[in-house]
Design an enzyme around this catalytic site. Sequence first.
Site: not given
Length: 338
Positions: A124, A152, A156
């Site tokens: 991402s 998050y 990633k």
Amino acid sequence: MRILITGGAGFLGARLAREILKRGQLNGQSVSELVIADLFHAPADLLADPRVKGHAGPMLEQAQLFKSGFDGVFHLASAVSGECELDFDLGLRSNVDSSRLLLDSIRASTERLGKAPRLVFASSVAVFGPDAANPMPALVADTTLPTPQTSYGTHKLMIEYMVADYTRKGYIDGRAARLMTVAVRPGKPNGAASSFFSGIIREPLAGTATTCPVDAHVSHPISSPGTTVHGLITVFEASREAFGGRMALNLPGLNVKVSDMLAALEKVAGPAVRARVTFQKDERIAAIVDNWAKGCTFERAHALGLRADASYEAIIEQYIEDCKTRPGYPAEALNGLK
């Protein structure tokens, strides 16, 4: 070929599965079996295809499936940004622990079968962020040092390095592609902090008023679902040499401001539809988004022949066409155009 898609019951995973089934092959080889592993059951249209095998349940309980041997893997399963901020342990389990289990299971199958499968990891743009020691440039490039400012994004980035190291060791032929925010997504909002990027287009087109939780000048790279899926497949089919090393690349994105998105909505659907969007700042969402990339460049993806969407109007028009023709889009999605 036997292909696995983790997260294949979700919006993007299901779209990827449908595209692979439509093509019938990857990298010149016929796809004989497509395995969809997700927390939930795959959509009925996918399960109706005799080439599809569905497996529902937590990834941490699917080690035997992952050890069974695949020619290709698309790893999309993930807890999203907002969820990871609200529940730290959930994010670690769903993202880091599950990915480690997947990679170690594939490692076991590689050692047993003597052949490493090709794996694409959906990373991402959230891996990028501002840090006092590493100011974030106006446009993040493939070579920009990632300093994520969310759990998050951190997950990633950790998995990017895991994929690179398992590739170095010969357990997989891995490649990580950093997805830009995908819009416009159908259905209801999810737990992602970026969900409003779809909501400010989707809800007005459905005839529903909605609020934008960030200022109109906020800029961010966006990619349509179709362009994103095409990018994932292109990265899978690229040779090791063409991909260029083991580190992640940026998939193409259209760098646009919220004000540009709303202007495009008015151009495509009219001022009455645009008027259904008002601004009401959500400090939690705004703080998360403020630490995200404002735009991107994508030289390595460009070398693979990939391009961003032509315009944000084109992204909205794709969504409208998808609502008329594709499964997974609710019938009332375009009620606001009547």
